[in-house]
Design an enzyme around this catalytic site. Sequence first.
Site, short mmCIF file in Angstrom:
data_model
loop_
_atom_site.label_atom_id
_atom_site.label_comp_id
_atom_site.label_asym_id
_atom_site.label_seq_id
_atom_site.Cartn_x
_atom_site.Cartn_y
_atom_site.Cartn_z
CB THR A 93 -0.92 -0.01 1.25
OG1 THR A 93 -1.67 -1.23 1.26
CG2 THR A 93 -1.86 1.18 1.25
CG HIS A 117 -8.78 -0.66 -5.66
ND1 HIS A 117 -8.83 -0.82 -4.30
CD2 HIS A 117 -9.68 -1.53 -6.18
CE1 HIS A 117 -9.75 -1.75 -4.01
NE2 HIS A 117 -10.28 -2.18 -5.14
#
Length: 139
Positions: A93, A117
């Site tokens: 992330t 994403h």
Amino acid sequence: MATNRTFSMIKPDAFADGHTGGILTMINEAGYKIKAIKVIKLTDEKAGQFYEVHKERSFFGDLKRVMSAGPIVALVLEKENAVADFRKLIGATNPANAEEGTIRKKYAKSLESNAVHGSDSDENAALESSFFFSQFEIV
Ligand code: ATP
Ligand code: MG
């Protein structure tokens, strides 16, 4: 079917910086087939719905602002073990922790603007795909 599919977005920062082609090339070279694709702009409200799981987090306001700052590319992708393999392909992330060869290592600017994403489960892949696409838009 759902076990072979994942949902992805090319986020506003990466789209605006012209990285769509490079990211799609990495996705194709990793063996994914594109089952649906569209360019769309989220509103603050829609971004909040998409990331509703994070609504109590301190960064929720920033997340909504970043995700509605410009157009995104929504994607349904197919490959064996699609969800888990895609999380490996995009990397951590926080791009500071992303491994070499990952999409985020190459294209992410920051934790907030991290280029792409990827769904985190088969269940969410199906939910997120139907958030953006009708059944007739997924080939
Ligand atoms: P995504 O769901 O976008 O694929 P992810 O699954 O790797 O990302 P999540 O935990 O779902 O990570 O967080 C969603 C997004 O919120 C992250 O992509 C990141 O941009 C942002 N985010 C996560 N944690 C933080 C944090 N501590 N501070 C600021 N932003 C954060
Ligand atoms: Mg997530």
